[in-house]
Design a protein around this motif. Structure first.
Motif, PDB file in Angstrom:
ATOM      1  N   GLU A  77       0.655  -1.339  -0.005  1.00  0.00           N
ATOM      2  CA  GLU A  77       0.013   0.056   0.107  1.00  0.00           C
ATOM      3  C   GLU A  77       0.671   1.167  -0.020  1.00  0.00           C
ATOM      4  N   ILE A  83       1.613   3.142  -3.261  1.00  0.00           N
ATOM      5  CA  ILE A  83       0.872   4.074  -4.081  1.00  0.00           C
ATOM      6  C   ILE A  83       0.311   5.344  -3.387  1.00  0.00           C
ATOM      7  N   GLU A  84       1.145   5.637  -2.285  1.00  0.00           N
ATOM      8  CA  GLU A  84       0.819   6.809  -1.335  1.00  0.00           C
ATOM      9  C   GLU A  84       2.153   7.716  -1.617  1.00  0.00           C
ATOM     10  N   LEU A  92      -3.109   9.373  -3.517  1.00  0.00           N
ATOM     11  CA  LEU A  92      -2.546   8.210  -4.393  1.00  0.00           C
ATOM     12  C   LEU A  92      -1.591   8.645  -5.461  1.00  0.00           C
ATOM     13  N   ASP A  93      -1.118   7.471  -5.763  1.00  0.00           N
ATOM     14  CA  ASP A  93      -0.128   7.639  -7.116  1.00  0.00           C
ATOM     15  C   ASP A  93      -0.408   7.007  -7.937  1.00  0.00           C
ATOM     16  N   ASN A  94      -0.749   7.394  -9.451  1.00  0.00           N
ATOM     17  CA  ASN A  94      -1.441   6.468 -10.429  1.00  0.00           C
ATOM     18  C   ASN A  94      -0.373   5.535 -10.893  1.00  0.00           C
ATOM     19  N   PRO A 110       3.147   4.226  -9.549  1.00  0.00           N
ATOM     20  CA  PRO A 110       4.520   4.138  -8.651  1.00  0.00           C
ATOM     21  C   PRO A 110       5.709   3.907  -9.349  1.00  0.00           C
ATOM     22  N   THR A 113      -0.045  -3.324  -7.544  1.00  0.00           N
ATOM     23  CA  THR A 113      -0.275  -1.798  -7.173  1.00  0.00           C
ATOM     24  C   THR A 113      -1.595  -1.249  -7.903  1.00  0.00           C
ATOM     25  N   PHE A 163      -4.915   0.223  -5.968  1.00  0.00           N
ATOM     26  CA  PHE A 163      -5.254   1.699  -6.272  1.00  0.00           C
ATOM     27  C   PHE A 163      -6.945   1.746  -6.719  1.00  0.00           C
TER      28      PHE A 163
END
Length: 464
Positions: A386, A389-390, A396-398, A400, A409, A413
């Motif tokens: 987790e 993706i932060e 959130l990160d689309n 990583p 990942t 998401f």
């Protein structure tokens, strides 16, 4: 519903005699010298792939089909279907089978082998039709084959003839066919109705982005919601794909096509569910309105998303659609998408991974995948990933950095946008058959939806 089976007299149909080597030895004991001679001339031994045409004065009287050994058959699917294209156009019936012959699977494979995509060129497939054997549900197989044909046709159609508007028309046609309701939200209305990421991904394209929302069935029945990624073409956006990677991007709406095919099956069979189909239909294009790396997007759910790669757009449009679906607490929600290359690296083109936190649903999907010869393989929602993706600057990160565990990942998401659904599974499909195989034409592919249908029919997801 048009039947995919032969009609007319079964007695007049040409028998298919399916024999393994031991069965062929027994057959020879009772066969005429002429038939034994024809089998010998065609080098028939009962091995997998063997075929011998038994004729009488130039008239085809029967066909011997080699069934071979189980370990050889395990290397593929639908061995009976491999013979369809090599037989004369006529009506056939299954007359004799070995003990381990799975009639339902093999009849399904034979029917699927009748597909060909002829919209632009080519000829229809060989019309060697099979009579439906006793005990096999012809209506169910016909519904499955029709749904799979719809899926294949949609994926095979290029983006110049199937953009967001074309995909909308396909959903409208399906709704009309089955008496379903369809609501469409287009263009800037996506902003006013709180679907910001669908709008952002599709706003640079010539055809406006849209959300397609089909509903069917008794409103009081268990709620089954299908969500399919409808990226009708994916250039990669400003993170432009190289030409070799862009060549197959007409198939990036393969999740939507599979969801449509499954929706048809459910409605054609009149399953006792309240069906909802949600498709965010967009084209990820380059233009003055294209979104950029580094942008931070708002989502319907309220989570913010940092864009580190505009080529990871599918999860963005799905997120808004999943958030909408989740608001009504569906009993079962299935998400389908041609989402990551990482899934293909892990499992290849034939075996789509799926993700779910519900152990019972996972077991049901795995069992149905085997029973239906429609492979699926479970990968984990791995919670320790987790943090990947932060990004810190947004929720959130689309995309990583590092490229590790890309399928997981991406699934994590999507899971962030699902809280209320009683059961949820995400399927990372390839949607394409690179090389033609029995029952599976080269090109657009339906993957996992026969297994999903079996799980929906079984209904245990609603009982738990």
């Amino acid at each position: 519903m048009t039947s995919v089976f032969a009609t007319g007299s079964v007695a007049d149909a040409i028998p298919l005699i399916i024999l393994d080597p031991a069965g062929f030895d027994r057959w020879q004991e009772d066969a005429s010298a002429e038939d034994r001679g024809m089998a010998d001339l065609q080098k028939f031994t009962g091995a997998l792939g063997d075929r011998a045409l038994l004729q009488d004065g130039g008239r085809l009287r029967a066909v011997l089909i080699g069934w071979g050994e189980a370990k050889r058959r395990a290397r593929g699917r639908f061995p009976l279907a491999a013979h369809r294209a090599h037989l004369p156009e006529a009506s056939y019936r299954i007359a004799e089978t070995p003990e381990d012959f799975d009639t339902l699977q093999e009849v399904t494979g034979w029917c699927l082998a009748g597909y060909s995509f002829t919209r632009y060129a080519g000829r229809p497939a060989n019309a060697a039709l099979l009579h439906c054997p006793k005990g096999v549900d012809a209506a169910r197989i016909t519904a499955m084959v029709d749904g799979i044909t719809l899926t294949q046709d949609l994926i095979n159609t290029p983006a110049n003839d199937l953009g967001p508007a074309g995909l909308e028309q396909a959903v409208a046609d399906l709704a009309e066919r089955h008496g379903a309701a369809l609501r469409v939200i287009r263009g800037d209305d996506l902003l006013s109705q709180h679907f910001p990421m669908i709008h952002t991904v599709g706003r640079a394209a010539a055809e406006a982005p849209r959300l397609l929302d089909l509903t069917w069935g008794d409103a009081t029945a268990p709620k089954v919601t299908l969500v399919g990624k409808g990226v009708c073409f994916d250039t990669g956006g400003l993170n432009l794909k190289p030409g070799a990677s862009m060549g197959l991007m007409k198939k990036d709406m393969g999740g939507a096509a599979n969801a449509l095919g499954l929706a048809h099956m459910i409605m054609a069979l009149g399953l006792p569910v309240r069906l909802r189909l949600l498709i965010p239909a967009v084209e990820n294009a380059i233009g003055a309105g294209a979104f950029r790396p580094g942008d931070i997007l708002q989502s319907r759910k309220g989570l913010t998303v940092e864009i580190n790669n505009t080529d990871a757009e599918g999860r963005l449009v799905l997120a808004d659609a999943l958030a909408l679906a989740d608001e009504e607490t569906p009993d079962l929600m299935l998400c389908m998408a041609t989402l990551t290359g990482a899934a293909r690296v892990a499992l290849g083109p034939d075996v789509p991974p799926f993700f779910t936190d519900q152990e019972g649903l996972a077991q049901d999907l795995a069992q149905a995948a085997t029973a239906q010869a429609d492979p699926l393989w479970r990968l984990p929602f791995w919670d320790p990933y987790e943090p990947m993706i932060e990004p810190g600057i947004a929720d959130l990160d689309n995309a990583p950095a590092g490229g590790m565990a890309g399928a997981i990942t991406a699934a994590l998401f999507l899971r962030r946008f699902v809280e209320n659904a009683r059961s949820f599974a995400h399927f990372d499909l390839y949607g394409w058959t690179p090389v033609a195989k029995p029952g599976r034409a080269k090109g657009g592919a339906a993957q996992g939806i026969r297994a999903m249908l079996a799980v929906i029919e079984e209904g245990r997801w609603h009982e738990t």
